[in-house]
Design a protein around this motif. Structure first.
Motif, PDB file in Angstrom:
ATOM      1  N   LYS A   8       0.719  -1.165  -0.059  1.00 51.56           N
ATOM      2  CA  LYS A   8      -0.170  -0.304  -0.115  1.00 51.56           C
ATOM      3  C   LYS A   8       1.017   1.081  -0.234  1.00 51.56           C
ATOM      4  O   LYS A   8       0.505   2.015  -0.576  1.00 51.56           O
ATOM      5  CB  LYS A   8      -0.859  -0.360   1.151  1.00 51.56           C
ATOM      6  CG  LYS A   8      -1.994  -1.356   1.064  1.00 51.56           C
ATOM      7  CD  LYS A   8      -2.570  -1.008   2.746  1.00 51.56           C
ATOM      8  CE  LYS A   8      -4.302  -1.737   1.695  1.00 51.56           C
ATOM      9  NZ  LYS A   8      -5.102  -1.921   3.517  1.00 51.56           N
ATOM     10  N   LEU A   9       1.743   1.406   1.099  1.00 51.82           N
ATOM     11  CA  LEU A   9       3.177   2.535   0.591  1.00 51.82           C
ATOM     12  C   LEU A   9       3.396   2.766  -0.083  1.00 51.82           C
ATOM     13  O   LEU A   9       3.420   3.911  -0.837  1.00 51.82           O
ATOM     14  CB  LEU A   9       3.915   2.186   2.071  1.00 51.82           C
ATOM     15  CG  LEU A   9       4.250   2.754   3.728  1.00 51.82           C
ATOM     16  CD1 LEU A   9       4.845   1.916   4.040  1.00 51.82           C
ATOM     17  CD2 LEU A   9       3.228   4.083   3.593  1.00 51.82           C
ATOM     18  N   LEU A  10       4.374   1.697  -1.341  1.00 51.13           N
ATOM     19  CA  LEU A  10       4.612   1.497  -2.732  1.00 51.13           C
ATOM     20  C   LEU A  10       3.489   2.269  -3.402  1.00 51.13           C
ATOM     21  O   LEU A  10       4.083   3.114  -4.128  1.00 51.13           O
ATOM     22  CB  LEU A  10       5.505   0.069  -2.851  1.00 51.13           C
ATOM     23  CG  LEU A  10       6.548   0.287  -2.274  1.00 51.13           C
ATOM     24  CD1 LEU A  10       6.990  -1.321  -3.187  1.00 51.13           C
ATOM     25  CD2 LEU A  10       7.542   0.870  -2.361  1.00 51.13           C
ATOM     26  N   VAL A  11       2.721   1.458  -3.531  1.00 53.37           N
ATOM     27  CA  VAL A  11       1.271   2.362  -4.706  1.00 53.37           C
ATOM     28  C   VAL A  11       0.783   3.734  -4.559  1.00 53.37           C
ATOM     29  O   VAL A  11       0.866   3.991  -5.084  1.00 53.37           O
ATOM     30  CB  VAL A  11       0.292   1.347  -4.054  1.00 53.37           C
ATOM     31  CG1 VAL A  11      -1.306   2.499  -4.804  1.00 53.37           C
ATOM     32  CG2 VAL A  11       0.293   0.173  -4.780  1.00 53.37           C
ATOM     33  N   ALA A  12       0.807   4.301  -2.510  1.00 53.66           N
ATOM     34  CA  ALA A  12       0.333   5.875  -2.538  1.00 53.66           C
ATOM     35  C   ALA A  12       2.289   6.234  -2.616  1.00 53.66           C
ATOM     36  O   ALA A  12       1.364   7.109  -3.442  1.00 53.66           O
ATOM     37  CB  ALA A  12       0.052   5.591  -1.033  1.00 53.66           C
ATOM     38  N   GLY A  13       2.893   5.995  -2.530  1.00 49.78           N
ATOM     39  CA  GLY A  13       3.941   6.581  -3.208  1.00 49.78           C
ATOM     40  C   GLY A  13       4.567   6.870  -4.751  1.00 49.78           C
ATOM     41  O   GLY A  13       4.825   8.003  -5.207  1.00 49.78           O
ATOM     42  N   ALA A  14       4.178   5.687  -5.356  1.00 46.73           N
ATOM     43  CA  ALA A  14       3.562   5.737  -7.002  1.00 46.73           C
ATOM     44  C   ALA A  14       2.618   7.111  -6.951  1.00 46.73           C
ATOM     45  O   ALA A  14       3.233   7.400  -8.003  1.00 46.73           O
ATOM     46  CB  ALA A  14       3.654   4.800  -7.467  1.00 46.73           C
ATOM     47  N   ALA A  15       1.913   6.991  -6.467  1.00 49.92           N
ATOM     48  CA  ALA A  15       0.555   7.786  -7.024  1.00 49.92           C
ATOM     49  C   ALA A  15       1.307   9.262  -6.827  1.00 49.92           C
ATOM     50  O   ALA A  15       0.803  10.466  -7.820  1.00 49.92           O
ATOM     51  CB  ALA A  15      -1.039   7.125  -6.344  1.00 49.92           C
ATOM     52  N   VAL A  16       1.737   9.513  -5.876  1.00 43.81           N
ATOM     53  CA  VAL A  16       2.242  10.998  -5.066  1.00 43.81           C
ATOM     54  C   VAL A  16       3.565  11.402  -6.522  1.00 43.81           C
ATOM     55  O   VAL A  16       3.725  12.471  -6.733  1.00 43.81           O
ATOM     56  CB  VAL A  16       2.587  10.636  -3.617  1.00 43.81           C
ATOM     57  CG1 VAL A  16       3.705  11.869  -3.296  1.00 43.81           C
ATOM     58  CG2 VAL A  16       1.639  10.765  -2.659  1.00 43.81           C
ATOM     59  N   ALA A  17       4.397  10.172  -6.645  1.00 48.44           N
ATOM     60  CA  ALA A  17       4.243  10.853  -7.670  1.00 48.44           C
ATOM     61  C   ALA A  17       4.525  10.864  -9.421  1.00 48.44           C
ATOM     62  O   ALA A  17       5.308  11.538  -9.607  1.00 48.44           O
ATOM     63  CB  ALA A  17       6.831   9.610  -7.785  1.00 48.44           C
ATOM     64  N   ALA A  18       3.221  10.122  -9.650  1.00 51.58           N
ATOM     65  CA  ALA A  18       3.270  10.392 -10.592  1.00 51.58           C
ATOM     66  C   ALA A  18       2.132  11.768 -10.689  1.00 51.58           C
ATOM     67  O   ALA A  18       2.528  12.511 -11.353  1.00 51.58           O
ATOM     68  CB  ALA A  18       1.881   9.140 -10.638  1.00 51.58           C
ATOM     69  N   LEU A  19       1.547  12.197  -9.665  1.00 51.18           N
ATOM     70  CA  LEU A  19       0.587  13.337  -9.244  1.00 51.18           C
ATOM     71  C   LEU A  19       2.076  15.051  -9.731  1.00 51.18           C
ATOM     72  O   LEU A  19       1.899  15.420 -10.687  1.00 51.18           O
ATOM     73  CB  LEU A  19      -0.726  13.977  -8.018  1.00 51.18           C
ATOM     74  CG  LEU A  19      -0.967  12.774  -8.571  1.00 51.18           C
ATOM     75  CD1 LEU A  19      -1.982  12.588  -6.741  1.00 51.18           C
ATOM     76  CD2 LEU A  19      -1.883  13.265  -9.334  1.00 51.18           C
ATOM     77  N   ALA A  22       2.948  15.216 -13.519  1.00 46.63           N
ATOM     78  CA  ALA A  22       2.170  15.574 -14.421  1.00 46.63           C
ATOM     79  C   ALA A  22       2.443  16.860 -13.595  1.00 46.63           C
ATOM     80  O   ALA A  22       2.005  17.973 -14.306  1.00 46.63           O
ATOM     81  CB  ALA A  22       0.657  15.220 -13.357  1.00 46.63           C
ATOM     82  N   ALA A  23       2.331  17.380 -12.483  1.00 50.11           N
ATOM     83  CA  ALA A  23       2.122  18.715 -12.188  1.00 50.11           C
ATOM     84  C   ALA A  23       2.870  20.207 -12.580  1.00 50.11           C
ATOM     85  O   ALA A  23       3.067  20.783 -12.943  1.00 50.11           O
ATOM     86  CB  ALA A  23       1.829  19.407 -10.373  1.00 50.11           C
ATOM     87  N   CYS A  24       4.118  19.025 -12.591  1.00 53.38           N
ATOM     88  CA  CYS A  24       5.602  19.761 -12.867  1.00 53.38           C
ATOM     89  C   CYS A  24       6.007  20.000 -14.212  1.00 53.38           C
ATOM     90  O   CYS A  24       6.445  21.115 -14.599  1.00 53.38           O
ATOM     91  CB  CYS A  24       6.922  19.777 -12.036  1.00 53.38           C
ATOM     92  SG  CYS A  24       6.827  19.428  -9.532  1.00 53.38           S
ATOM     93  N   ASN A  25       5.473  19.180 -15.117  1.00 51.35           N
ATOM     94  CA  ASN A  25       6.016  19.377 -16.441  1.00 51.35           C
ATOM     95  C   ASN A  25       4.993  20.368 -16.965  1.00 51.35           C
ATOM     96  O   ASN A  25       3.099  19.958 -17.180  1.00 51.35           O
ATOM     97  CB  ASN A  25       5.751  18.031 -16.763  1.00 51.35           C
ATOM     98  CG  ASN A  25       6.434  16.771 -17.013  1.00 51.35           C
ATOM     99  OD1 ASN A  25       7.597  17.125 -15.898  1.00 51.35           O
ATOM    100  ND2 ASN A  25       6.617  15.228 -16.579  1.00 51.35           N
ATOM    101  N   LYS A  26       6.094  20.283 -18.352  1.00 49.42           N
ATOM    102  CA  LYS A  26       4.538  21.499 -18.848  1.00 49.42           C
ATOM    103  C   LYS A  26       3.964  21.122 -20.098  1.00 49.42           C
ATOM    104  O   LYS A  26       4.696  20.173 -20.538  1.00 49.42           O
ATOM    105  CB  LYS A  26       5.634  22.370 -20.106  1.00 49.42           C
ATOM    106  CG  LYS A  26       6.000  24.030 -18.711  1.00 49.42           C
ATOM    107  CD  LYS A  26       6.574  24.532 -19.387  1.00 49.42           C
ATOM    108  CE  LYS A  26       7.320  26.100 -18.455  1.00 49.42           C
ATOM    109  NZ  LYS A  26       8.232  26.807 -19.260  1.00 49.42           N
ATOM    110  N   PRO A  27       2.779  21.150 -20.777  1.00 50.44           N
ATOM    111  CA  PRO A  27       2.360  20.803 -21.661  1.00 50.44           C
ATOM    112  C   PRO A  27       3.059  20.518 -22.874  1.00 50.44           C
ATOM    113  O   PRO A  27       3.669  21.185 -23.560  1.00 50.44           O
ATOM    114  CB  PRO A  27       0.649  20.855 -22.430  1.00 50.44           C
ATOM    115  CG  PRO A  27       0.743  21.700 -20.521  1.00 50.44           C
ATOM    116  CD  PRO A  27       2.025  22.509 -20.281  1.00 50.44           C
TER     117      PRO A  27
END
Length: 94
Positions: A8-19, A22-27
């Motif tokens: 569960k911690l690994l899945v949550a960490g991956a979700a936070v990393a993905a967000l 996604a938030a930091c990259n420009k389109p």
């Protein structure tokens, strides 16, 4: 229990990393617009540099012409200067 919590911690960490990514990259489409703007700015700067170079060359030519004119005028001034500097033969009496 430990493996379930770790998963569960690994899945949550991956979700936070993905967000975060996604938030930091420009389109991608904005990158093309930025490249076009940078190219336009570079072209404008190159044109300004060319204009400045032409102006500097013109100024150098004008300075060379002024130096030639000064050099041509100096012999005439040198010939006139001794004649004007000679005092009269006899001073006037008061």
């Amino acid at each position: 229990m430990n493996s379930d919590l770790l998963r569960k911690l690994l899945v949550a960490g991956a979700a936070v990393a993905a967000l975060s990514v996604a938030a930091c990259n420009k389109p991608a489409e904005k990158t093309g617009d930025a490249a076009t703007a940078a190219t336009t700015s570079a072209n404008t700067a190159a044109a300004a540099a060319d204009t400045a170079q032409n102006a500097a060359a013109t100024a150098a030519d004008a300075a060379a012409d002024a130096n030639k004119a000064d050099a041509a005028a100096k012999p005439a001034d040198a010939a006139a200067a001794p004649a004007a500097a000679t005092p009269p033969a006899t001073p006037e009496k008061k």
